[in-house]
Motif scaffolding. Structure first.
Motif, PDB file in Angstrom:
ATOM      1  N   TRP A 155     -55.741 -26.775 -26.754  1.00  0.00           N
ATOM      2  CA  TRP A 155     -56.932 -27.608 -26.871  1.00  0.00           C
ATOM      3  C   TRP A 155     -58.002 -26.981 -27.776  1.00  0.00           C
ATOM      4  CZ3 TRP A 155     -62.136 -27.259 -25.063  1.00  0.00           C
ATOM      5  CH2 TRP A 155     -62.473 -26.049 -24.451  1.00  0.00           C
ATOM      6  N   ILE A 156     -57.938 -25.655 -27.986  1.00  0.00           N
ATOM      7  CA  ILE A 156     -59.009 -25.005 -28.739  1.00  0.00           C
ATOM      8  C   ILE A 156     -58.529 -24.018 -29.804  1.00  0.00           C
ATOM      9  CG2 ILE A 156     -59.314 -23.049 -27.141  1.00  0.00           C
ATOM     10  CD1 ILE A 156     -62.407 -23.580 -27.510  1.00  0.00           C
ATOM     11  N   GLU A 157     -57.321 -23.508 -29.717  1.00  0.00           N
ATOM     12  CA  GLU A 157     -56.855 -22.518 -30.686  1.00  0.00           C
ATOM     13  C   GLU A 157     -56.460 -23.156 -32.011  1.00  0.00           C
ATOM     14  OE1 GLU A 157     -54.679 -18.814 -29.192  1.00  0.00           O
ATOM     15  OE2 GLU A 157     -54.098 -20.332 -27.722  1.00  0.00           O
ATOM     16  N   ASP A 158     -56.818 -22.488 -33.096  1.00  0.00           N
ATOM     17  CA  ASP A 158     -56.437 -22.899 -34.458  1.00  0.00           C
ATOM     18  C   ASP A 158     -56.880 -24.331 -34.781  1.00  0.00           C
ATOM     19  OD1 ASP A 158     -55.126 -20.423 -34.903  1.00  0.00           O
ATOM     20  OD2 ASP A 158     -53.371 -21.169 -33.824  1.00  0.00           O
ATOM     21  N   ARG A 159     -58.053 -24.713 -34.287  1.00  0.00           N
ATOM     22  CA  ARG A 159     -58.532 -26.076 -34.524  1.00  0.00           C
ATOM     23  C   ARG A 159     -59.839 -26.035 -35.310  1.00  0.00           C
ATOM     24  NH1 ARG A 159     -55.737 -29.755 -30.328  1.00  0.00           N
ATOM     25  NH2 ARG A 159     -56.398 -31.318 -31.831  1.00  0.00           N
ATOM     26  N   THR A 160     -59.978 -27.002 -36.190  1.00  0.00           N
ATOM     27  CA  THR A 160     -61.244 -27.176 -36.911  1.00  0.00           C
ATOM     28  C   THR A 160     -61.750 -28.611 -36.724  1.00  0.00           C
ATOM     29  OG1 THR A 160     -60.059 -27.789 -38.940  1.00  0.00           O
ATOM     30  CG2 THR A 160     -60.640 -25.460 -38.664  1.00  0.00           C
ATOM     31  N   ASP A 161     -61.061 -29.377 -35.869  1.00  0.00           N
ATOM     32  CA  ASP A 161     -61.447 -30.778 -35.658  1.00  0.00           C
ATOM     33  C   ASP A 161     -62.441 -30.893 -34.501  1.00  0.00           C
ATOM     34  OD1 ASP A 161     -59.809 -30.234 -33.515  1.00  0.00           O
ATOM     35  OD2 ASP A 161     -58.380 -31.836 -33.892  1.00  0.00           O
TER      36      ASP A 161
END
Length: 235
Positions: free
Chosen positions: A117-123
């Motif tokens: 839900w949060i790792e490697d995200r930029t959205d």
């Protein structure tokens, strides 16, 4: 006819009364709020705690203003950060398959700093998830959770969860101009939410189509009365 203390509290916030067999609904966005979204990943280094801390301040600011306008008392939720799932949390076993979640019994947001839900995200998905869980805190503050707990059912559970999606949309609408994100980021969020739906009878959060419907309804209208909505919109 006498009005219950719960109904009085929610009506004061602009919350729509729902049928007696359901729980109260919700109407009204928070006011336009400036939220300077930090980078979740900067130079290849993740900063989930810093990111979420800033977003939670934005949520506190937006919703405390909404409560103040209604003349209703607001208290921010407690927050607990974890590097990953634990054996127990808030005095209960860690919910299986859960990412972030809200401990109703302790009015605490539980936010893991790792996971899909949060790792490697930029959205916008991490912000939406945090806003959804914060929505459960608002439901507790207004008596909606207490009303739901009196007669919980699987069908009502979906109305409860979809209302939190709607409240997340209302928050995103209030801060959107300050995020300085392109419209494509909203469309990407909508698709992520659609994929997160429960498209089977055993799910608790609603179908992908209905999760998108209530997120968008919150964003555009701030009208979040899932409790009196037709069954097809809360399946």
């Amino acid at each position: 006819m006498r009005t219950s203390p719960i109904a009085t509290a929610v009506v004061a916030l602009g919350v729509l009364a729902a049928p007696a067999q359901a729980a109260p609904g919700w109407a009204g966005k928070p006011p336009r709020t400036s939220c300077q979204e930090p980078k979740l990943i900067d130079g290849g280094v993740p900063y989930p705690r810093e990111y979420l801390t800033r977003i939670l301040k934005c949520l506190d600011k937006a919703w405390s203003a909404r409560f103040a306008k209604a003349g209703h008392r607001f208290t921010a939720p407690r927050v607990a950060f974890y590097e990953g799932p634990q054996r127990t949390v808030c005095g209960i076993p860690w919910p299986e398959g859960a990412a972030a979640f809200y401990c109703t019994n302790r009015r605490t947001l539980v936010l893991p700093l790792t996971g899909e839900w949060i790792e490697d995200r930029t959205d916008l998905y991490p912000m939406k998830v945090a806003a959804h869980e914060y929505g459960h805190h608002l439901q507790s503050l207004t008596g909606i959770r207490a009303a739901y707990d009196r007669r919980p059912t699987a069908a009502k559970a979906k109305r409860y969860e979809l209302q939190a999606d709607c409240l997340a949309g209302a928050f995103l609408s209030s801060v959107w101009p300050s995020l300085r994100r392109p419209a494509t980021d909203w469309r990407k969020l909508v698709e992520s939410v659609r994929r997160s739906g429960d498209d089977d009878a055993q799910g608790t959060h609603g179908s992908g189509a209905n999760r998108v419907y209530w997120l968008t309804r919150g964003y555009t209208a701030g009208s979040c009365d899932t409790w009196s909505a037709p069954a097809a919109k809360v399946s």
